[in-house]
Design a protein around this motif. Sequence first.
Motif, PDB file in Angstrom:
ATOM      1  N   LEU A 132      -5.686   4.369  -0.609  1.00  0.00           N
ATOM      2  CA  LEU A 132      -5.085   4.424  -1.942  1.00  0.00           C
ATOM      3  C   LEU A 132      -5.720   5.567  -2.746  1.00  0.00           C
ATOM      4  CD1 LEU A 132      -4.923   0.591  -2.591  1.00  0.00           C
ATOM      5  CD2 LEU A 132      -2.975   2.142  -2.320  1.00  0.00           C
ATOM      6  N   PRO A 133      -4.975   6.111  -3.710  1.00  0.00           N
ATOM      7  CA  PRO A 133      -5.508   7.257  -4.460  1.00  0.00           C
ATOM      8  C   PRO A 133      -6.757   6.866  -5.251  1.00  0.00           C
ATOM      9  CG  PRO A 133      -3.175   6.864  -4.966  1.00  0.00           C
ATOM     10  CD  PRO A 133      -3.648   5.704  -4.155  1.00  0.00           C
ATOM     11  N   PRO A 134      -7.698   7.803  -5.386  1.00  0.00           N
ATOM     12  CA  PRO A 134      -8.939   7.500  -6.101  1.00  0.00           C
ATOM     13  C   PRO A 134      -8.741   7.391  -7.608  1.00  0.00           C
ATOM     14  CG  PRO A 134      -8.902   9.795  -5.477  1.00  0.00           C
ATOM     15  CD  PRO A 134      -7.683   9.180  -4.864  1.00  0.00           C
ATOM     16  N   GLU A 135      -9.713   6.729  -8.218  1.00  0.00           N
ATOM     17  CA  GLU A 135      -9.802   6.753  -9.672  1.00  0.00           C
ATOM     18  C   GLU A 135     -10.000   8.203 -10.127  1.00  0.00           C
ATOM     19  OE1 GLU A 135     -10.410   4.278 -12.254  1.00  0.00           O
ATOM     20  OE2 GLU A 135      -9.332   3.000 -10.857  1.00  0.00           O
ATOM     21  N   PRO A 136      -9.520   8.558 -11.322  1.00  0.00           N
ATOM     22  CA  PRO A 136      -9.868   9.887 -11.865  1.00  0.00           C
ATOM     23  C   PRO A 136     -11.379   9.961 -12.085  1.00  0.00           C
ATOM     24  CG  PRO A 136      -8.267   8.743 -13.260  1.00  0.00           C
ATOM     25  CD  PRO A 136      -8.737   7.753 -12.244  1.00  0.00           C
ATOM     26  N   ASN A 147     -13.042  -0.789  -4.687  1.00  0.00           N
ATOM     27  CA  ASN A 147     -12.636   0.617  -4.724  1.00  0.00           C
ATOM     28  C   ASN A 147     -12.889   1.297  -3.383  1.00  0.00           C
ATOM     29  OD1 ASN A 147     -11.817   0.430  -7.353  1.00  0.00           O
ATOM     30  ND2 ASN A 147     -13.521   1.590  -8.214  1.00  0.00           N
ATOM     31  N   VAL A 164       0.840  -1.203   0.000  1.00  0.00           N
ATOM     32  CA  VAL A 164       0.000   0.000   0.000  1.00  0.00           C
ATOM     33  C   VAL A 164       0.877   1.255   0.000  1.00  0.00           C
ATOM     34  CG1 VAL A 164      -1.617   1.344   1.415  1.00  0.00           C
ATOM     35  CG2 VAL A 164      -1.998  -1.108   1.073  1.00  0.00           C
ATOM     36  N   LYS A 218      -4.963  -1.653  -7.142  1.00  0.00           N
ATOM     37  CA  LYS A 218      -5.785  -1.413  -5.942  1.00  0.00           C
ATOM     38  C   LYS A 218      -6.510  -2.688  -5.513  1.00  0.00           C
ATOM     39  CE  LYS A 218      -7.880   2.485  -5.861  1.00  0.00           C
ATOM     40  NZ  LYS A 218      -8.716   3.514  -6.486  1.00  0.00           N
ATOM     41  N   HIS A 219      -7.131  -3.342  -6.486  1.00  0.00           N
ATOM     42  CA  HIS A 219      -7.965  -4.492  -6.129  1.00  0.00           C
ATOM     43  C   HIS A 219      -7.133  -5.672  -5.635  1.00  0.00           C
ATOM     44  CE1 HIS A 219     -11.684  -3.009  -8.597  1.00  0.00           C
ATOM     45  NE2 HIS A 219     -11.243  -2.138  -7.726  1.00  0.00           N
ATOM     46  N   ARG A 248      -0.010   8.746 -13.210  1.00  0.00           N
ATOM     47  CA  ARG A 248      -0.867   8.581 -12.035  1.00  0.00           C
ATOM     48  C   ARG A 248      -0.166   7.712 -11.012  1.00  0.00           C
ATOM     49  NH1 ARG A 248      -6.106   6.052 -14.791  1.00  0.00           N
ATOM     50  NH2 ARG A 248      -6.418   5.302 -12.662  1.00  0.00           N
ATOM     51  N   LYS A 249      -0.555   7.887  -9.748  1.00  0.00           N
ATOM     52  CA  LYS A 249      -0.090   6.952  -8.726  1.00  0.00           C
ATOM     53  C   LYS A 249      -0.616   5.558  -9.059  1.00  0.00           C
ATOM     54  CE  LYS A 249       1.775  10.006  -5.827  1.00  0.00           C
ATOM     55  NZ  LYS A 249       2.484  10.892  -6.794  1.00  0.00           N
ATOM     56  N   VAL A 288      -6.426  -4.864  -2.099  1.00  0.00           N
ATOM     57  CA  VAL A 288      -7.641  -5.009  -1.277  1.00  0.00           C
ATOM     58  C   VAL A 288      -7.905  -6.484  -0.984  1.00  0.00           C
ATOM     59  CG1 VAL A 288     -10.167  -4.788  -1.299  1.00  0.00           C
ATOM     60  CG2 VAL A 288      -8.724  -2.848  -1.969  1.00  0.00           C
ATOM     61  N   GLY A 310      -1.464   3.155  -7.281  1.00  0.00           N
ATOM     62  CA  GLY A 310      -2.561   2.704  -6.423  1.00  0.00           C
ATOM     63  C   GLY A 310      -3.920   3.146  -6.912  1.00  0.00           C
ATOM     64  N   SER A 311      -3.963   4.103  -7.852  1.00  0.00           N
ATOM     65  CA  SER A 311      -5.255   4.534  -8.396  1.00  0.00           C
ATOM     66  C   SER A 311      -5.756   3.576  -9.475  1.00  0.00           C
ATOM     67  CB  SER A 311      -5.148   5.957  -8.975  1.00  0.00           C
ATOM     68  OG  SER A 311      -4.369   5.960 -10.152  1.00  0.00           O
ATOM     69  N   GLN A 324       0.948   4.132  -3.049  1.00  0.00           N
ATOM     70  CA  GLN A 324       0.586   5.532  -2.811  1.00  0.00           C
ATOM     71  C   GLN A 324       1.668   6.480  -3.320  1.00  0.00           C
ATOM     72  OE1 GLN A 324       0.057   5.151   1.418  1.00  0.00           O
ATOM     73  NE2 GLN A 324      -2.176   5.284   1.266  1.00  0.00           N
ATOM     74  N   GLY A 384     -10.312   0.038  -0.943  1.00  0.00           N
ATOM     75  CA  GLY A 384      -8.981   0.518  -1.331  1.00  0.00           C
ATOM     76  C   GLY A 384      -8.803   1.997  -1.028  1.00  0.00           C
ATOM     77  N   GLU A 385      -9.830   2.792  -1.291  1.00  0.00           N
ATOM     78  CA  GLU A 385      -9.681   4.236  -1.143  1.00  0.00           C
ATOM     79  C   GLU A 385      -9.987   4.706   0.273  1.00  0.00           C
ATOM     80  OE1 GLU A 385     -11.901   6.000  -4.394  1.00  0.00           O
ATOM     81  OE2 GLU A 385     -10.953   4.626  -5.815  1.00  0.00           O
TER      82      GLU A 385
END
Lengths: 330, 429
Positions: B388-392, B379, A207, A227-228, A218-219, A231, A221-222, A211, B382-383
Amino acid sequence: MNFDLDTDQRDAAAGAKDFFAGQASPADARRALDGSPVAPGRAALAEVGFLGITVPESAGGAGAGVLDLAVVAEQAGAVLAGPSLVTAARAAVLLADHPDLLAALADGSRGFAVLDGPVGGSAPSLDARDADTFLALDGGALVVGEGEVTSGAPIDATRGLGSVRLTSSRVLVEDAGALWARARQVGAVVLAAEDLGAAGRAVQMGVDYAQMRTAFGRKIGSYQAVKHSLVDAWVGVEQLRSLVWWAAWAADAAPGELPLAASAAKAFAAETLERAAETVIQVHGGVGFTWEHDAHLYWRRAKVDRLLLGDEAEHLDAVAALVLDGALTR
Amino acid sequence: MDFEDTPEEAEYRAHVRALLEEHSAELVHMDTGEEGAAEGPEQELALRRTQRVLAEAGLVGVAWAREHGGRAGTLAQQSIVHQELARARVPGLINHIGLGMCAPTVIAHGTPAQHEKYLQRLLRADDVWCQLFSEPASGSDLAALRTTAVREGDGWVVNGQKVWTTLAHVADFGILLTRTDPAKPKHAGLTMFVVDMHAPGVEVRPLKQMGGQSNFNEVFFTDVHIPDTERLGEPGEGWRVALTTLLNERVAVGGGGTDLGLSVESLARLAAERVPGLSPERQVLARQALGRAAVAALANRYTGYRRYTAISQGGLPGPEASAGKLAGTASAKLIADLGVRLQGDDAVFLSGADDRWQRTMATLPGLAIAGGTDEVLRNIVGERVLGLPPEPREDKHRPFNEKAAAGPGTGRAAEPANTARTDAPGAMA
């Protein structure tokens, strides 16, 4: 119902976290691969009292429960500490009626290892390499003795794995089958607790990196792909925490539930730590599979621990046997 | 740490058990399986009657304030009632959407007049409620909804379509999320109403699900008039009101760690019956699958106990509950899959002796979508949990009615799927 740690257990966990942060680290686990001793080592664990958590006060221990030990073991697992608290937990059960040996366990004056498999050549057993006193099941009796250790190049050097041939032994308990089984179940719970700590730390490393690391503007983690996967690993860790707490509680308060809970926790721990360790490598990309990065040290722990004290297949089968016998439906 | 009732809880449990025995003849009971209520109009009446009997016995809305018709009890007591209803094999309450999601929203954002008008009847299932949120073009991206409400005289005129609306075919009222100001960014132009499902211009069309049952619906609104007194919260505050609904949906859906499909106990009983008759090779495989399903179910159950402990000690349900639904869906699949495979030759038919396993199997793909897709839940975790950073979200700050110009073709090309719902804590109607 109150399924949460109490204040003392939270304090114990926080204290253990501080202790291990100063005494052991993945860097030590890496150095151990080149032959350095494991950290923090038996003497330090004895001095802080962690080897005697479940040893009665009359024998120099803390007289606390398996749950109290499990919250400490989680912190040990997070930094890949050694020797394992599994050995202390298991030996404390086996030596319940032998105060002298218990005292030697708690104060670290003897180095114990508990051997699985035949006494003429055991299965690779935790902490055997640095042990001087071996406990084994020989023809249904619990025996203690000295032995000769052979070992191979370790995948995870912090585990001290070695096969042992007993060179001397004396019987401690005749007809020790039930005692041995309980000790092994308690050991499985504490191993699952160490794996919980290792898996949680691995996910956190992933994580933290996701970040910070940028790719394609983009990072990382986005991105849902990254991300998934983190998670899913995290969900596994939190579910494992529930099973570890339940199993440790059962060891102290509901012995009838221990066989089911211990096997559930051990089977789930194997899968959870493996996924967490593989995820943290994948999230790091190229640096994730270098010698210098810590990720592979958690991966090594995962690949070894999943096979200790019964692999996933053995524990899933044990769960099935208990369920078929009515453990959930009585 | 302990799993026992406190003396007060044990006393309450005995009280509940006695009440359920006393009223047993007036309640619907399930014969086989644990999969919930049967369908059909006669079942609807029986289920409404069951809830009314339970409400009159004081077993519905246990944790609600007395001023709203509740008993001012604890969440622990509420949970004890659920456990005892399950033990007595009483199916889930027909007004579960109303109780779990609509009523908390009405309580938090409604006027005293609305409280007076609706809550008591909702508790007794005199009125059944539904939740009108999702639309054909806004599922995970709820805030992109297009159903409009336009002010006219002392009320509003609603046009549009909702979809996947559980219970709409039997509902008397619904909470309805609409767009009242398309010139504002998408979250800012929404307003919530209570709508009378029997009002002129409301048309409900049942949707048949892949397994053959019809539990949810399309709902069409054509020039439906809603008095301004049925507004919930201020105009433009609809998103905030909806968050109340979704937060409570978590408690209703994710809280307990109960099995989402068939229970692991029913799998255990089936396996005890069928596994010994398998060949030795198949026994090994079946035992591995049984072990895996049981471990997954136990992990959910004890994680649910942790959430329950946190909530009963005064904590708010957090985004962690989304993880409960993710894991629950996964273990429901393991349980049902083995249950079906243990049917042997019957497994290929929906008409076997124990066909609840096959029927449950056909609900599982929907389980991973309804109440928040697996992707949206990941999501959210994760967020909001892992940070963790969000989706755009390119459309978040743009006026809603400018969106059509944003991309070629349908105008939705620039909008990534399954993202914006992470603003919300939970799930979809």
